[in-house]
Motif scaffolding. Structure first.
Motif, PDB file in Angstrom:
ATOM      1  N   ILE A  67       0.361  -1.375   0.070  1.00  0.00           N
ATOM      2  CA  ILE A  67      -0.289  -0.233  -0.362  1.00  0.00           C
ATOM      3  C   ILE A  67       0.588   1.410  -0.143  1.00  0.00           C
ATOM      4  CG2 ILE A  67      -1.482   1.219   1.379  1.00  0.00           C
ATOM      5  CD1 ILE A  67      -2.717  -1.674   2.280  1.00  0.00           C
ATOM      6  N   LYS A  68       1.747   1.514   1.040  1.00  0.00           N
ATOM      7  CA  LYS A  68       2.475   2.320   1.147  1.00  0.00           C
ATOM      8  C   LYS A  68       3.511   2.800  -0.242  1.00  0.00           C
ATOM      9  CE  LYS A  68       6.715   3.966   3.655  1.00  0.00           C
ATOM     10  NZ  LYS A  68       7.419   3.555   4.823  1.00  0.00           N
ATOM     11  N   LYS A  69       4.357   1.247  -1.161  1.00  0.00           N
ATOM     12  CA  LYS A  69       4.443   1.175  -1.954  1.00  0.00           C
ATOM     13  C   LYS A  69       3.497   2.073  -3.934  1.00  0.00           C
ATOM     14  CE  LYS A  69       7.206  -1.354  -5.739  1.00  0.00           C
ATOM     15  NZ  LYS A  69       7.578  -2.324  -6.108  1.00  0.00           N
ATOM     16  N   ALA A  70       2.339   1.306  -3.420  1.00  0.00           N
ATOM     17  CA  ALA A  70       1.351   1.737  -4.548  1.00  0.00           C
ATOM     18  C   ALA A  70       1.215   3.408  -4.489  1.00  0.00           C
ATOM     19  CB  ALA A  70       0.001   1.271  -5.232  1.00  0.00           C
ATOM     20  N   VAL A  71       1.093   3.874  -3.353  1.00  0.00           N
ATOM     21  CA  VAL A  71      -0.012   5.206  -2.694  1.00  0.00           C
ATOM     22  C   VAL A  71       1.669   6.586  -2.976  1.00  0.00           C
ATOM     23  CG1 VAL A  71      -0.418   6.600  -1.287  1.00  0.00           C
ATOM     24  CG2 VAL A  71      -1.330   4.569  -1.023  1.00  0.00           C
ATOM     25  N   CYS A  72       2.820   5.773  -2.676  1.00  0.00           N
ATOM     26  CA  CYS A  72       3.462   7.107  -2.855  1.00  0.00           C
ATOM     27  C   CYS A  72       4.066   7.381  -4.204  1.00  0.00           C
ATOM     28  CB  CYS A  72       4.910   6.594  -2.109  1.00  0.00           C
ATOM     29  SG  CYS A  72       5.127   6.389  -0.650  1.00  0.00           S
ATOM     30  N   SER A  73       3.876   6.262  -5.197  1.00  0.00           N
ATOM     31  CA  SER A  73       4.522   5.826  -6.424  1.00  0.00           C
ATOM     32  C   SER A  73       2.998   6.337  -6.893  1.00  0.00           C
ATOM     33  CB  SER A  73       4.078   4.982  -6.708  1.00  0.00           C
ATOM     34  OG  SER A  73       4.258   4.533  -8.408  1.00  0.00           O
ATOM     35  N   LEU A  74       2.201   7.432  -6.833  1.00  0.00           N
ATOM     36  CA  LEU A  74       0.389   7.897  -7.584  1.00  0.00           C
ATOM     37  C   LEU A  74       0.707   9.354  -6.995  1.00  0.00           C
ATOM     38  CD1 LEU A  74      -1.748   7.659  -8.518  1.00  0.00           C
ATOM     39  CD2 LEU A  74      -2.870   7.424  -5.934  1.00  0.00           C
ATOM     40  N   SER A  75       1.473   9.004  -5.568  1.00  0.00           N
ATOM     41  CA  SER A  75       1.541  10.864  -5.074  1.00  0.00           C
ATOM     42  C   SER A  75       2.834  11.053  -5.890  1.00  0.00           C
ATOM     43  CB  SER A  75       1.945  10.468  -3.729  1.00  0.00           C
ATOM     44  OG  SER A  75       2.344  12.335  -3.304  1.00  0.00           O
ATOM     45  N   LEU A  76       3.854  10.696  -6.173  1.00  0.00           N
ATOM     46  CA  LEU A  76       5.113  11.617  -6.373  1.00  0.00           C
ATOM     47  C   LEU A  76       4.222  12.012  -8.698  1.00  0.00           C
ATOM     48  CD1 LEU A  76       7.467   9.503  -5.303  1.00  0.00           C
ATOM     49  CD2 LEU A  76       6.736  11.900  -4.604  1.00  0.00           C
ATOM     50  N   LYS A  77       3.772  10.212  -9.224  1.00  0.00           N
ATOM     51  CA  LYS A  77       3.605  10.839 -10.379  1.00  0.00           C
ATOM     52  C   LYS A  77       2.878  11.500 -10.953  1.00  0.00           C
ATOM     53  CE  LYS A  77       0.545   7.959 -14.103  1.00  0.00           C
ATOM     54  NZ  LYS A  77       0.064   6.921 -14.312  1.00  0.00           N
ATOM     55  N   LEU A  78       1.432  12.235  -9.502  1.00  0.00           N
ATOM     56  CA  LEU A  78       0.656  13.316 -10.030  1.00  0.00           C
ATOM     57  C   LEU A  78       0.982  14.428  -9.849  1.00  0.00           C
ATOM     58  CD1 LEU A  78      -2.802  11.327  -9.631  1.00  0.00           C
ATOM     59  CD2 LEU A  78      -1.613  11.751 -11.178  1.00  0.00           C
ATOM     60  N   SER A  79       2.326  14.898  -8.636  1.00  0.00           N
ATOM     61  CA  SER A  79       2.357  15.694  -7.734  1.00  0.00           C
ATOM     62  C   SER A  79       1.616  16.230  -6.848  1.00  0.00           C
ATOM     63  CB  SER A  79       3.095  16.950  -9.611  1.00  0.00           C
ATOM     64  OG  SER A  79       3.925  16.220 -10.048  1.00  0.00           O
ATOM     65  N   LYS A  80       0.897  15.505  -6.583  1.00  0.00           N
ATOM     66  CA  LYS A  80       0.344  15.615  -5.266  1.00  0.00           C
ATOM     67  C   LYS A  80       0.177  15.351  -3.974  1.00  0.00           C
ATOM     68  CE  LYS A  80      -4.161  15.333  -6.067  1.00  0.00           C
ATOM     69  NZ  LYS A  80      -6.065  15.168  -6.964  1.00  0.00           N
ATOM     70  N   PRO A  81       0.080  16.026  -2.934  1.00  0.00           N
ATOM     71  CA  PRO A  81       0.705  15.435  -1.362  1.00  0.00           C
ATOM     72  C   PRO A  81      -0.131  14.440  -1.545  1.00  0.00           C
ATOM     73  CG  PRO A  81       0.477  17.992  -1.712  1.00  0.00           C
ATOM     74  CD  PRO A  81       0.168  17.422  -2.938  1.00  0.00           C
ATOM     75  N   VAL A  82      -0.116  12.977  -0.579  1.00  0.00           N
ATOM     76  CA  VAL A  82      -0.785  11.691   0.238  1.00  0.00           C
ATOM     77  C   VAL A  82      -2.383  12.595   0.112  1.00  0.00           C
ATOM     78  CG1 VAL A  82      -1.200   9.703   1.211  1.00  0.00           C
ATOM     79  CG2 VAL A  82       1.344  10.475   0.003  1.00  0.00           C
ATOM     80  N   LEU A  83      -1.934  13.547   1.077  1.00  0.00           N
ATOM     81  CA  LEU A  83      -3.801  13.645   1.296  1.00  0.00           C
ATOM     82  C   LEU A  83      -4.629  14.291   1.204  1.00  0.00           C
ATOM     83  CD1 LEU A  83      -2.679  14.617   5.730  1.00  0.00           C
ATOM     84  CD2 LEU A  83      -3.068  12.802   4.413  1.00  0.00           C
ATOM     85  N   LYS A  84      -3.847  14.421   0.126  1.00  0.00           N
ATOM     86  CA  LYS A  84      -4.495  15.167  -1.515  1.00  0.00           C
ATOM     87  C   LYS A  84      -5.087  14.251  -2.191  1.00  0.00           C
ATOM     88  CE  LYS A  84      -3.130  20.182  -0.949  1.00  0.00           C
ATOM     89  NZ  LYS A  84      -3.239  21.006  -1.613  1.00  0.00           N
ATOM     90  N   LEU A  85      -5.028  13.045  -2.491  1.00  0.00           N
ATOM     91  CA  LEU A  85      -5.281  12.262  -3.538  1.00  0.00           C
ATOM     92  C   LEU A  85      -6.916  11.525  -3.197  1.00  0.00           C
ATOM     93  CD1 LEU A  85      -2.092   9.435  -3.502  1.00  0.00           C
ATOM     94  CD2 LEU A  85      -2.571  11.634  -4.992  1.00  0.00           C
ATOM     95  N   THR A  86      -7.334  11.731  -3.994  1.00  0.00           N
ATOM     96  CA  THR A  86      -9.032  11.720  -4.899  1.00  0.00           C
ATOM     97  C   THR A  86      -9.264   9.796  -4.796  1.00  0.00           C
ATOM     98  OG1 THR A  86      -8.808  12.165  -6.752  1.00  0.00           O
ATOM     99  CG2 THR A  86      -9.516  13.980  -5.204  1.00  0.00           C
ATOM    100  N   ASN A  87     -10.664   9.866  -4.896  1.00  0.00           N
ATOM    101  CA  ASN A  87     -10.842   8.304  -5.599  1.00  0.00           C
ATOM    102  C   ASN A  87     -10.851   8.148  -6.819  1.00  0.00           C
ATOM    103  OD1 ASN A  87     -12.776   6.033  -4.158  1.00  0.00           O
ATOM    104  ND2 ASN A  87     -13.586   8.643  -3.272  1.00  0.00           N
ATOM    105  N   GLU A  88     -10.716   9.357  -8.140  1.00  0.00           N
ATOM    106  CA  GLU A  88     -10.319   9.528  -9.702  1.00  0.00           C
ATOM    107  C   GLU A  88      -9.122   9.072  -9.364  1.00  0.00           C
ATOM    108  OE1 GLU A  88     -12.172  11.800  -7.593  1.00  0.00           O
ATOM    109  OE2 GLU A  88     -14.182  11.360  -8.604  1.00  0.00           O
TER     110      GLU A  88
END
Length: 655
Positions: A294-315
């Motif tokens: 989970i940590k790996k996937a969410v960090c990857s998503l956050s960095l890919k989208l240039s969005k802080p972890v707490l701002k990631l959305t369902n979309e």
């Protein structure tokens, strides 16, 4: 031998083996991942052994295409073992090597003729007339005819039955650099700058690396009946991903292997880490969503989208292949908070543990308040380069900090430095009338050898001794600058390193015993060790193997039950942010103090022997890497720090 993924428990990955095959939908080559280079090398050697035996049973010869470099060394060791212990004969074997530097004399320490003799041919019963290596002694006008004859000899032998390959970081196979065509044959080539920089350590600097080579062509390689390409270490991971998953292109000659009918790619886990099935497994298959995944996937998503972890959305999750994570572990808000807290809990200004504090959410224990700390440094500067800020904190916070320098690092000292220091000692003795017959003789021997030394010559014991002394004194100065007393510095000079050459001796029980002795002496609560595995045959890898072996032998001791091991990385790479388990921030003042500690290693400044492919000095690499780590944490939504040093815990007690 079973591949790494062939041994994974099906229940652990939530798949049956039929579904597991979808792991490879991104890959255009048959790729097998082994736990380590030793296991993968033994599998390759067994393929060769089986082929030789099957041909012997039929009274037939076998034609092998062979490679040089560090990658096949363990393969050749296993072939030698099979000959000496199992009676395997090579009398029916013909070999054709991929390449040779040009110009190159066969007796040179850099010659692939000599490499093959020292690492294989001299230890087996192969007939000398059955071995073929491109000739680096030819006149330029003789090379084209030689290349045509080399191709003809391969055809007359019946073609190559099994070709083994390594891969360069440019994607070259043999010395077929970017731009080589799929129909290219044996020829002279100009070496890529990156290839020459990678070879520079073995030649004592890039200025000594030949600019040309003679190599089999891609077309020659593609005509082999079977091909096995091997790659070890995370330094090869980026080019492996291009070779295995990328489009076929002349800019990465290895991609032509995708068109071969019988090609296997054999990797260790570090070399495979950029493959999609490892780097982004949720895009390839259903996975078991552990906290680490989970940590790996969410960090990857956050960095890919240039969005802080707490701002990631369902979309954000849904549009990037993480629907299953939402379904099984959602809602997204809870996942975000979970990962944010996991990241937050890795950050500490107390790498030795914070006394009298709640340590349930901290990476290190609060007790004992004052810990005995043992830092292993493969070379005499890895400690301050890789974790100088952390060392400073440990010292300032009152822990008993020891540093064990595993090797002398003498081959990284330039001849001019050795000559300069020898002259300084001579002039100092003369100035104060303390010169002796012995010191005068030593000076004449050292300077006399250096004045006559040619490229490839191995330093004399006296030269190695003064080079070791230079690095030792630099280490003492750096440690004393950050407050460590000299009596807590341990200079181990492991025997495997003391060959006077880039190529080292095999790790022995003597090396491991030396490591055990210093651990037994200190009885540490914390051990720090270099976990940089970019080159599995390099010094860092061997030094880490020695530590792991010592830990395995000592883990039954009572004092080891309370010892934690932290791995840092060297000047070349950093841990991926999702793997970091302890991140130690540094202030601007601490960054400057770390820089000054590195500066005490004067012999490693301004164009060192082992510069690698990075033109920056070590202090620049370290600072930029530490700042990049801090920046990654900030991008993920954590506090903004000047710099950070990162560590991963190694749980040796449960290995």
């Amino acid at each position: 031998m079973e591949g790494y993924f062939d041994t994974v428990n099906e229940k652990e990955i939530g798949l049956n083996m039929e579904k597991f095959l979808t792991d490879r939908e991104f890959e255009h080559l048959n790729t097998t991942i082994y736990e380590d280079a030793n296991t993968g090398s033994k599998w390759i050697a067994q393929e060769i052994i089986s082929l030789i035996k099957s041909r012997q049973e039929k009274g037939q010869k076998v034609v092998l295409g062979l490679a040089t470099g560090s990658s096949p060394l363990k393969v050749y060791e296993e072939l030698i073992r099979a000959h000496k212990e199992d009676g395997l004969s090579f009398s029916n074997v013909l070999t054709f090597n991929l390449d040779e530097y040009y110009p190159m004399q066969p007796e040179s320490v850099h010659s692939y003729v000599r490499f093959m003799k020292e690492n294989l041919f001299d230890h087996i019963d192969i007939l000398p007339e059955n071995t073929h290596v491109p000739d680096g002694t030819l006149k330029m006008e003789e090379v084209p005819e030689f290349c045509r004859n080399y191709e003809l000899k391969i055809r007359e032998a019946g073609g190559i039955d099994l070709q083994i390959l390594g891969i360069g970081r440019t994607g070259h196979i043999g010395f077929n650099e970017p731009g080589s065509g799929i129909r290219s044959t044996t020829r002279m080539v100009t070496l890529d700058g990156l290839t020459r920089r990678d070879a520079a350590p073995g030649f004592g600097g890039i200025s000594h690396v030949p600019r040309r080579a003679i190599t089999m062509g891609v077309g020659t390689i593609m005509q082999a009946k079977k091909i096995i390409l091997m790659a070890w270490g995370n330094g090869k991971a980026p080019i492996i991903r291009e070779a295995v998953e990328g489009p076929i292109t002349e800019s990465v000659p290895t991609t032509f292997l995708q068109e071969h009918h019988n090609c296997d790619i054999i990797l260790d886990k570090p070399a495979a880490e950029k493959l999609s099935r490892i780097d982004y497994p949720w895009l390839v298959r259903d996975i078991d969503w552990t906290d680490e995944m989970i940590k790996k996937a969410v960090c990857s998503l956050s960095l890919k989208l240039s969005k802080p972890v707490l701002k990631l959305t369902n979309e954000d999750y849904s549009e990037n292949g993480l629907d299953q994570l939402i379904t099984l572990k959602g809602p997204v808000h809870d996942i975000n908070i979970k990962v944010f807290n996991m990241l937050q809990h890795t950050i500490t200004g107390w790498p030795g543990g914070k006394p009298e504090a709640d340590d349930s959410q901290r990476p290190e224990r609060a007790e004992p308040k004052k810990k005995r700390v043992l830092i292993f440094s493969p070379h005499p500067d890895d400690d301050v380069i890789s974790m100088g800020g952390t060392v400073q904190r440990l010292v300032d916070q009152g822990h008993e900090v020891h540093v064990a320098y595993q090797t002398s690092g003498n081959i990284a000292v330039m001849d001019d430095d050795a000559r300069r220091y020898a002259r300084f000692v001579k002039d100092f003795n003369d100035q104060f009338n303390i010169s002796t017959k012995e010191s005068d003789a030593a000076y004449k021997e050292i300077v006399g050898f250096l004045d006559m030394k040619e490229t490839g010559d191995i330093d004399t014991p006296s030269v190695r001794k003064i080079k070791s002394f230079i690095r030792k004194e630099e280490s003492i100065a750096a440690c004393q600058y950050i407050g460590m007393p000299k009596e807590r510095m341990h200079f181990l000079e492991l025997p495997f390193y003391e060959t006077g050459r880039v190529k080292k001796a095999p790790l022995s029980s003597e090396d491991i015993d030396i490591i055990k002795n210093v651990i037994e002496e200190v009885k540490p609560h914390q051990i720090y060790a270099a976990g940089d595995l970019a080159d599995p045959h390099g010094t860092h890898r061997v030094c880490l193997d020695a530590i792991f072996s010592a830990l395995d032998q000592l883990k039954g001791e009572s004092y080891m039950k309370n010892c934690w091991v932290w791995l840092y990385r060297g000047a070349w790479h950093e841990w991926p942010v999702h793997e970091i388990e302890m991140a130690v921030p540094m202030s601007p003042d601490q960054v400057l103090k770390k820089r000054k500690a590195i500066f005490y290693h004067e012999s490693q400044k301004d164009g060192v022997v082992f510069q690698g492919n990075d033109s920056r000095e070590f202090w620049q690499r370290a600072e930029e890497r530490n700042r990049e780590t801090a920046d990654l944490y900030n991008q993920l939504g954590l506090a903004e720090y000047e710099a950070m040093e990162a560590f991963v815990r190694y749980d040796f007690l449960n290995k």
